[in-house]
Design an enzyme around this catalytic site. Structure first.
Site, PDB file in Angstrom:
ATOM      1  N   VAL A   1     -28.729  21.593   9.841  1.00 57.54           N
ATOM      2  CA  VAL A   1     -27.542  21.559  10.694  1.00 57.54           C
ATOM      3  C   VAL A   1     -26.780  20.266  10.501  1.00 57.54           C
ATOM      4  O   VAL A   1     -25.579  20.254  10.260  1.00 57.54           O
ATOM      5  CB  VAL A   1     -27.927  21.733  12.182  1.00 57.54           C
ATOM      6  CG1 VAL A   1     -26.692  21.614  13.069  1.00 57.54           C
ATOM      7  CG2 VAL A   1     -28.604  23.080  12.401  1.00 57.54           C
TER       8      VAL A   1
ATOM      9  N   ASP B   1     -21.205   8.880  25.045  1.00 58.57           N
ATOM     10  CA  ASP B   1     -20.796   9.265  23.690  1.00 58.57           C
ATOM     11  C   ASP B   1     -20.106  10.630  23.714  1.00 58.57           C
ATOM     12  O   ASP B   1     -20.378  11.489  22.874  1.00 58.57           O
ATOM     13  CB  ASP B   1     -22.001   9.290  22.753  1.00 58.57           C
ATOM     14  CG  ASP B   1     -21.598   9.239  21.275  1.00 58.57           C
ATOM     15  OD1 ASP B   1     -20.473   8.782  20.987  1.00 58.57           O
ATOM     16  OD2 ASP B   1     -22.396   9.655  20.424  1.00 58.57           O
TER      17      ASP B   1
ATOM     18  N   GLY C   1     -28.168  12.502  10.441  1.00 55.66           N
ATOM     19  CA  GLY C   1     -27.577  11.258  10.897  1.00 55.66           C
ATOM     20  C   GLY C   1     -28.511  10.093  10.688  1.00 55.66           C
ATOM     21  O   GLY C   1     -29.594  10.228  10.103  1.00 55.66           O
TER      22      GLY C   1
END
EC number: 2.7.11.1
Length: 278
Positions: free
Chosen positions: A106, A222, A109
């Site tokens: 998916v 965030d 990071g």
């Protein structure tokens, strides 16, 4: 957690593969340490996709499908490398891990990788964030990582990405959530603009989520389009609580954090009102 998003862009916290990449190629090789010693299960696209309702971003055949499993151990003592992450990340029996099969990547990071997996027992698709323990300790983010799971366990809201489970292996932490195939940024990038009625609906649902979180003393820190997923009916699912904090009444947070590309001059003024700035 890193954004559970299929967006194909380049930001500091998430870097998703480009469309058309072979998801059974280069990225799988780097994950062999997770499921070494185990076989693979070959399954056709029709069989896998018949067990879930979401449309996969990548339309290639996903076989063989490796098991989401670390090397089994006959006995597991509780050394510090395991006890540090308890109780938020319990140790799961090997047989429970064997029920998960990887369907695709998916997002990837700086803090970890998010995988699309099939739970064979539930016959449902989930997203699993895999975080190396070494990175957590090297970056001194143990408290942040445990608080992410702790906060998500407190939340029960229709517009929040729900936490399914969390556990640990010898070298990795696993956070499993419901799977959403689309995020707000990807949708906006595809269509180019949103009708005013859609914007009003998105804004109303987002405000409801933020008010709910703030009533619990939780700040997200965030909020951005990449961290707003969409379910099959088009409703919002706020995700990625990796930078969130739980504050007592009247307390403030002073840490400068977030995604670099979205930070403004007032970012140093971090508190509950900071979530209202997209």
């Amino acid at each position: 957690m890193g954004a559970v998003s299929c967006r194909q862009g380049q930001h500091t916290r998430v870097s998703a593969p480009q469309k058309g990449d072979n998801i059974q190629g280069h990225w799988v090789q780097g994950w062999k340490s997770l499921w070494c010693g185990m076989g693979t299960i070959r399954s056709g696209l029709e069989e896998l996709w018949g067990l879930q309702r979401h449309q996969c971003l990548h339309q290639e055949l996903l076989q063989p499908a490796p098991l989401l499993l670390e090397k089994p151990q006959s006995e597991w003592p509780v050394p510090q490398f395991i006890s540090l992450f308890l109780p938020e990340f319990p140790v799961r029996p090997v047989r429970e891990q064997q029920e998960l099969k990887i369907l695709g990547l998916v997002a990837k990071g700086s803090f970890g990788t998010v995988l699309k997996v099939l739970d064979c027992a539930q016959k449902a698709v989930f997203a699993v964030k895999v975080v190396p323990k070494v990175k957590v300790l090297q970056r001194d983010t143990l408290r942040q990582c445990k608080e992410e799971v702790s906060i998500q366990r407190q939340i029960n809201h229709p517009f929040v990405h729900s936490l399914g489970d969390s556990w640990q292996g010898k070298q990795h932490l696993f956070i499993m959530c419901s799977y959403c195939s689309m995020d707000l940024y990807s949708l906006w990038s595809t269509v180019g603009w949103f009708p005013e009625d859609s914007i009003r609906l998105f804004a109303a649902e987002l405000v409801l989520v933020l008010c709910y979180l703030h009533d619990l003393g939780i700040i997200h820190r965030d909020v951005k389009m990449e961290n707003i997923l969409l379910d099959e009916r088009g409703h919002l699912k706020v995700t990625d609580f990796g930078l969130s904090r739980h504050l007592s009444q009247g307390a403030r947070a002073y840490t400068i954090c977030g995604t670099l590309q979205y930070m403004g001059e007032r970012e140093a003024k971090v508190g509950r009102e900071g979530d209202l700035r997209m």
